[in-house]
Design a protein around this motif. Sequence first.
Motif, PDB file in Angstrom:
ATOM      1  N   GLN A 364       0.831  -1.193   0.000  1.00  7.88           N
ATOM      2  CA  GLN A 364       0.000   0.000   0.000  1.00  7.88           C
ATOM      3  C   GLN A 364       0.870   1.249   0.000  1.00  7.88           C
ATOM      4  O   GLN A 364       1.800   1.370   0.768  1.00  7.88           O
ATOM      5  CB  GLN A 364      -0.894   0.000   1.237  1.00  7.88           C
ATOM      6  N   GLN A 365       0.506   2.167  -0.842  1.00  5.51           N
ATOM      7  CA  GLN A 365       1.229   3.429  -0.896  1.00  5.51           C
ATOM      8  C   GLN A 365       0.997   4.204   0.399  1.00  5.51           C
ATOM      9  O   GLN A 365      -0.120   4.311   0.868  1.00  5.51           O
ATOM     10  CB  GLN A 365       0.699   4.263  -2.070  1.00  5.51           C
ATOM     11  N   PRO A 366       2.054   4.759   0.976  1.00  8.82           N
ATOM     12  CA  PRO A 366       1.830   5.616   2.137  1.00  8.82           C
ATOM     13  C   PRO A 366       1.112   6.903   1.725  1.00  8.82           C
ATOM     14  O   PRO A 366       1.253   7.361   0.588  1.00  8.82           O
ATOM     15  CB  PRO A 366       3.228   5.914   2.657  1.00  8.82           C
ATOM     16  N   ILE A 367       0.359   7.465   2.646  1.00 14.83           N
ATOM     17  CA  ILE A 367      -0.328   8.718   2.361  1.00 14.83           C
ATOM     18  C   ILE A 367       0.591   9.883   2.702  1.00 14.83           C
ATOM     19  O   ILE A 367       1.268   9.840   3.723  1.00 14.83           O
ATOM     20  CB  ILE A 367      -1.604   8.879   3.227  1.00 14.83           C
ATOM     21  N   ALA A 368       0.598  10.880   1.883  1.00 14.04           N
ATOM     22  CA  ALA A 368       1.327  12.096   2.230  1.00 14.04           C
ATOM     23  C   ALA A 368       0.383  13.269   2.005  1.00 14.04           C
ATOM     24  O   ALA A 368      -0.345  13.311   1.015  1.00 14.04           O
ATOM     25  CB  ALA A 368       2.572  12.235   1.374  1.00 14.04           C
ATOM     26  N   VAL A 369       0.361  14.191   2.920  1.00 15.68           N
ATOM     27  CA  VAL A 369      -0.551  15.329   2.791  1.00 15.68           C
ATOM     28  C   VAL A 369      -0.007  16.325   1.771  1.00 15.68           C
ATOM     29  O   VAL A 369      -0.730  16.857   0.944  1.00 15.68           O
ATOM     30  CB  VAL A 369      -0.757  16.027   4.150  1.00 15.68           C
ATOM     31  N   GLY A 370       1.331  16.513   1.815  1.00 13.68           N
ATOM     32  CA  GLY A 370       1.954  17.440   0.882  1.00 13.68           C
ATOM     33  C   GLY A 370       1.311  18.796   0.955  1.00 13.68           C
ATOM     34  O   GLY A 370       1.003  19.290   2.034  1.00 13.68           O
ATOM     35  N   MET A 379      -9.202  13.026   6.494  1.00 12.72           N
ATOM     36  CA  MET A 379      -8.092  12.105   6.713  1.00 12.72           C
ATOM     37  C   MET A 379      -8.559  10.898   7.512  1.00 12.72           C
ATOM     38  O   MET A 379      -8.213   9.759   7.206  1.00 12.72           O
ATOM     39  CB  MET A 379      -6.965  12.839   7.449  1.00 12.72           C
ATOM     40  N   HIS A 380      -9.387  11.180   8.491  1.00 12.21           N
ATOM     41  CA  HIS A 380      -9.897  10.085   9.319  1.00 12.21           C
ATOM     42  C   HIS A 380     -10.698   9.107   8.479  1.00 12.21           C
ATOM     43  O   HIS A 380     -10.524   7.883   8.573  1.00 12.21           O
ATOM     44  CB  HIS A 380     -10.759  10.659  10.455  1.00 12.21           C
ATOM     45  N   LEU A 383      -8.344   7.087   6.279  1.00 15.67           N
ATOM     46  CA  LEU A 383      -7.616   6.053   7.032  1.00 15.67           C
ATOM     47  C   LEU A 383      -8.547   4.897   7.396  1.00 15.67           C
ATOM     48  O   LEU A 383      -8.163   3.728   7.312  1.00 15.67           O
ATOM     49  CB  LEU A 383      -6.999   6.643   8.307  1.00 15.67           C
ATOM     50  N   ARG A 386      -9.018   2.857   4.375  1.00 15.14           N
ATOM     51  CA  ARG A 386      -7.823   2.040   4.085  1.00 15.14           C
ATOM     52  C   ARG A 386      -7.775   0.821   5.003  1.00 15.14           C
ATOM     53  O   ARG A 386      -7.439  -0.282   4.577  1.00 15.14           O
ATOM     54  CB  ARG A 386      -6.554   2.884   4.294  1.00 15.14           C
ATOM     55  N   ARG A 387      -8.118   1.075   6.273  1.00 17.18           N
ATOM     56  CA  ARG A 387      -8.075  -0.060   7.211  1.00 17.18           C
ATOM     57  C   ARG A 387      -9.119  -1.105   6.840  1.00 17.18           C
ATOM     58  O   ARG A 387      -8.884  -2.297   6.884  1.00 17.18           O
ATOM     59  CB  ARG A 387      -8.322   0.434   8.641  1.00 17.18           C
TER      60      ARG A 387
END
Lengths: 458, 882
Positions: A364-370, A379-380, A383, A386-387
Amino acid sequence: FYLTPAQVNSILKANEYSFKVPEFDGKNVSSVLGFDSNQLPANAPIEDRRSAATCLQTRGMLLGVFDGHAGCACAQAVSERLFYYIAVSLLPHETLLEIENAVENGRALLPILQWHKHPNDYFSKEASKLYFNSLRTYWQELIDLNSGETTDVREALINAFKRLDNDISLEAQVGDPNSFLNYLVLRVAFSGSTACVAHVDGVDLHVANTGDSRAMLGVQEEDGSWSAVNLSYDHNAQNEHEVERVKMEHPRSEEKSLVKQDRLLGLLMPFRAFGDVKFKWSIDLQKRVVESGPDQLNDNEYTKFIPPNYHTPPYLTAEPEVIHHKLRPQDKFLVLATDGLWETMHRQDVARIVGEYLTGVHHQQPIAVGGYKVTLGQMHGLLTERRARISSVFEDQNAATHLIRHAVGNNEFGTVDHERLSKMLSLPEELARMYRDDITIIVVQFNSHVIGAYQNEE
Amino acid sequence: AAGMFLRLLSDIQWRAAHPKWRRMTRSQRSTSTTAEPHPVSLPAQAQVVICGGGIMGTSVAYHLSKMGFKDIVLLEQGRLAAGTTRFCAGIVSTARPVSIELKMAHYSNKLYQQLEQETGVQTGYMKTGSISLAQTQDRLISLKRIASSLNVMGIPCEIISPKKVLQLHPLINIHDLVGAMYVPEDALVSSANVSLALATAASRNGVQIHERTSVSHVTIQKGRVTGVETDRGRIQCEYFVNCAGQWAYELGHSGEEPIHIPVHACEHFYLLTHPLQEPLSSSLPTIVDPDGRIYIRNWQGGILSGGFEKNPKPLFTEGRNQLEIQNLQEDWDHFGPLLSALLRRMPGLEALQIMQLVNCPESFTPDMRCIMGESPTARGYFVLAGMNSAGISYGGGAGKYLAEWIVNGYPSENVWPLDLKRFGTLQSSRTFLRHRVMEVMPLMYDLKVPRWDFQTGRQLRTSPLYDRLDAQGARWMEKHGFERVKYFVPPGSDLLDLDHSKTFYKPDWFDIVGSEVKCCKEAVCVIDMSSFTKFEISSTGDQALESLQYLFSNDLDVPVGHVVHTGMLNEKGGYENDCSIARLSKRSFFMISPTDQQVHCWAWLKNRLPDDSNLVLEDVTWKYTALNLIGPRAVDVLSELSYAPMTAEHFPSLFCKEMSVGYANGIRVMSITHTGEPGFVLYIPIEYALHVYNEVMNMGQKYGIRNAGYYALRSLRIEKFFAFWGQDLDAFTTPMECGREFQVKLDKGMEFLGQEVLLEQKQNGVYKRFTMFILEDHDTDMDLWPWWGEPIFRNGRYVGKTTSSAYSYTLERHVCLGFVHHFDEKTGEKLVVTTDFINQGEYEIDIAGQRFQAKAKLYPFSSLFTQRRRKDEVELSGYQRE
């Protein structure tokens, strides 16, 4: 009638077991990370058995699957006893002496095996004394035979298999004054079991196989794809070498009757097995034992029945074929499974499904906010989703369970179809055996870092 | 990202006042790594070299320079306040369970408050207060315990209702709360700016600060620091202070003689957001929600929130370069559970925009307490590191204590709980540290009940009887890496139940320990006490006796075969160690001290014994297994096994003899039990351990022998008012203050360390007094149990704290031990504590806010000493330890 996903899960997970080798157990760093195992019954009761244990007086880990037929008695006995025979065969002379002395003097025994058992994997309490005495006779003979040579794993495996089968046969011939035990040893001897056992010690992997269960290595290629390497040969009618072997061992006159309808003497699917004295003992011996045996045995048509064209026994052996493999960093896992799995799935698919399961989480690609504008709530949600995805794709915590889910529930596109899964699992007992066999799976995961380090040392 | 950090480092004016730094730091403080020329060359020598320019290093420099040290150099490998300090959340919180840590935090808070005025550097100090939330009753109890100790220190603090929480912080969801603790004076700071302010003040006081200078290693000769090798040359120095934070371990290991500093880093995440639509007030209190594992503070109109997750990610196990700290990745999946906890606590924040997830490694220690003090092997080598993510809270106080240590030889408070010497080389294994910190980090917010034990890094040091005892149901705890038995679970007991004995109330081992105690009183018990530190001191002539007579307070010139209980005192008469010394021969002594004295006592003696090759000090801890036979029938067991009469006429109390036990010869038998009960301790060469144990158990059967553990020992010693070092006794307690004048050779005309202070106290009285308290109206089954650290009230006024407690199965009451002070009612000044003062008070013990009546006693119950052997030789107030 329809099973909910939760019900399906509870059925699939009822027998699952995982063992993780401690990261550092104080002794040595293991090439095995751990294993997952599971079984799904089709027979009632299930006739498959599984075993796993760590050798405490020598190095290495033992894992095995056992597919019983004509009842589960033989598979049960082999699952309890075989690893002790192997462990004893591997022990150096001094350790054997030490153990014998301890028994002689009533002191505590050195522990030989540390078992890794699911609560449902039971050991027979009643027979333990009998089994122990047979085992002790074996090590006493090993002590007398002291060759002074270091024990070769291949030889140890072959000796252990043959010796146990011999003991099973002898115990049935001698009988036991206790009527329960007497009946038990006869049931063990008259039923049969295959065995597929792996011994892992550092980079040395030995697989000893008797019968039609199978060991397969999952290899990750440089491009990340998965391939399968067989580490055992099936002992059945599809194996030309086996057919050839059987034919060599008996007179030409029997050539036609030896293998009929892909079965040994037209009856038995596996060409090698533990127990099954009906294919090993002379007719005289069989009759004598059955007649002097308890009534239950006498009433049993199966035991009384002598296979047709039975001229030159034994027709069957428990001697395993042993394959040695030096583990490489690309060897990621080993699958041991009874034929219930291999009938429904190609080994290539097994390699892919387990491989993707074991590595999938990391892909899985990590998330980045950038520089994006993201709120805490978004975001919640992301996540949580994703879970959820991880847990649906990987809702199995156990690779063996995951594999069973695919084996039973795969549709034509190779993905798990819940409806199909539900149907297959809700079949009534008497029908289940028509659609599928007992399935028992052990997935052993290797530690590539450790294996790499071993390689560099060499 | 860089912009955010610049804001954290907003104030840069301080540099203007210091032209000699200006040239180095003129360019942008960004992550630029291009080398700049170093305009100021390093001095060739200095009195003190400090390595590390974070909050710790600058605080040490600040305090040292204030205390008059002039010749100080501070070296920083990158930029000042650029490591963990730069990323620190900036919460100054005094709510700490360990009292010395609480004092450090309290001092830090006061220091930071006036720092801006003192230095002109903006520190961002804001007194916001903090609220610790409790979601469960157990959590509330633990908060109440902390509140009790804050209150008696004069730090305002109250337990408040959920409703009150809502009034103080409108964003909080209170529906799952049972209560909270409010500490109104807790504060927020910009930690980087605090660090820069401290550096500014230090620099004004003459401290030379050099950035971009890395220490490669420290040179040590003959056990003393001689200098520091840097990438810019060598500096000779007398003192070196390792404040290298996460790199303290590496730096300690870089020299030829490794200095073991057990710290290990874990990744730590916190979230920064943009301001709320209506920006949060900067005076809003900080929220700590330990059950949700998070903290939340206001930050520039938005929030800053992080936490201590269950599954920490340790890093830098192999040791890495500091530069990597800049490049650590955000890990949202890992932060997910903490984000959930945050939104559950403050649902209104859903629409708040994320600014960044900061990944900021923190260093942790094996026991969750920070590390300070002098190395046991290199004099002048000081350490201040391992802050367990409370660096900003401790920074001021820790720096002050360390500076005092260098200047005065010891801090002004007892800092043994933080002393580097509580660890040995054994805690320095990388594997051990990695595993242990993974347990420690979640523990930051776990509920800490009495008598919890670490689960990782166990079975490191064990007695040869370990397996044997384990098979008999032993339950284990660990001290200094050594496994010790707590109690034995009888066969058939519900094991699962016993493993969950975590409670503030009566634990489920109560009856088990009770039956062990009973057996000690009526028959005989065996306790394996092998963990104790054992030294042998011998000499060719009288050197051993002469040196020991000076270093120990009791008279050691006793006949061969006698055992002496004695303190090892410092110049101020305080206990550095408390031990039993047996005179083996004219010229050799066998010394038993507490388990955790192995490093400290060794260093103390090494530094003070004369440098004489004919005087040998040897650590023989590992050579002997110690079995303590406690009980009236011990004498029968031993005499049957040795065919020697063991009765008081032949083997009096406080006696030591080598004899045979079973087949084994050379067993050192001492007639002490550390409990006041009759019995013996057998010091057995380890190869005979199993044999002697088997013999004792076999022979003991007919006398009803059984195994026992330390909990039974503890109950026995506390009911008899035995103090033990490390809990009741410390470097600030003298024999006169704990009723042990009879263990001091004041009347022998012999000079010994600490003598003047003791004489002075004998003349003028003491300012605190060790006292035993029997709880009167305490219901053992229903009430909270005392532990230690509970405030003691005399006639309603706070007079001190308990130091240990246990249930006495004989008295059927709880017994607490502790110190009583006499504070002047008006000035708070400490007055002399007299016997009358103790006896004429009404006492109460405060357990988590609830007060229980207690009876004070200065002498133990004589009825508890079952077998009086010889009146003058009863082990009254003999030393004790756990």
